[in-house]
Design an enzyme around this catalytic site. Sequence first.
Site: not given
Ligand code: 13P
Ligand code: MG
Ligand code: MG
Length: 366
Positions: A230, A13, A233
């Site tokens: 954090y 990402d 994900k």
């Molecule tokens: P991603 O891990 O896809 O960037 O999403 C993060 C998020 O906090 C979605 O609410």
């Molecule tokens: Mg993201």
């Molecule tokens: Mg993502």
Amino acid sequence: MADRITLSVIKADVGGCVGHAGVHQALVEKAAGMLKDAVGRGLLVDQCATAVGDDLELIMTHRKGPDNADIHGLAWETFKRCADLAREMKLYGAGQDLLTDAFSGNVKGMGPGVAEMEFIERASEPVIVFMADKTEPGAWNLPLYKMFCDPFNTAGLVIDPKMHAGFRLEVHDLIEHKRITFSTPEEMYDLLVFIGAPGRFCIKAVYTKATGDIAAVSTTERLNLMAGRYVGKDDPVLIVRCQSGLPAVGEVLEPFATPHLVAGWMRGSHHGPLMPVSIRHATPTRFDGPPRVVALGFQLNGGKLVGPQDFFADPAFDRARQIANELASYLRGLGPFEPHRLPLDEMEYTTMPDVKKRLEDRFEKV
Ligand code: 13P
Ligand code: MG
Ligand code: MG
Ligand code: 13P
């Protein structure tokens, strides 16, 4: 052709549009341009750059084997340049998954997810690349179990003499950094003790028993464990080879007809159903979800990626989407309560430490 071919899928990402929903077309085009150059230079045999949710996905074939510094360097450079563009365009969370600046020959541990397999291309070589957004590597445990171990899913385990012996599954403990290989069907119950806890134990790879050939490989990076904070994900990828002694294409797709619950969704902190979608619909919206999975099929021809076939565009998966939407609504009704919200140790945008500290004095012994 007896030459070995490597299929590498490396993803990151590097900036979302809008928010965490999608990847801007300009980034996909930039990545595709860089990969096409690499085909021109002879570094890659073929390439397909695409996006699932806010994750940029580089699907590459080459003859350099897994963990190759040139291939990883190409992916890293591509992500960095796309992150620069994302910054210029003020896209959301530009550079999100690039944890460091110093590339040292391998992108593992630097943020991107990596799934690679090397094999001798068969007379006909069908492969499926699964790519998910708003979830984590353990999301593949249940579908992989069904594909390779469950005769109610995979008829071939019973009726194909080439599959009847079963498979070997390599499981990684992402907390203690250990691995173990289980032989199925005889060790199915032992296997399930571990992979039933997908936040910790993940199926990394599947091998045939007879020849030890690779059948499937997944990404098992856990970004937050690496970064210690954090950072989104670890939206995972899975490659599965199909047919001729391996599960048929339809057996590999079948587990996704019944959406299972995975960790991820809003702020990486909620359980939700994994919804199979086409590339066109791979943009999470509702509560930043529900979590999505795309399946692109390719036939390899001397390493060329013939395809893709966008499998979940098929109306045969409409019912799965309907069930996923029902489950999503039900879970949303629980709001901030478990099991919609993840248990504390899995929560990533947690206010718990601060709140606990602030209220420390008011807690009395009982
Ligand atoms: P991603 O891990 O896809 O960037 O999403 C993060 C998020 O906090 C979605 O609410
Ligand atoms: Mg993201
Ligand atoms: Mg993502
Ligand atoms: P293969 O043995 O070629 O994989 O055939 C199985 C099949 O395609 C049945 O659907």
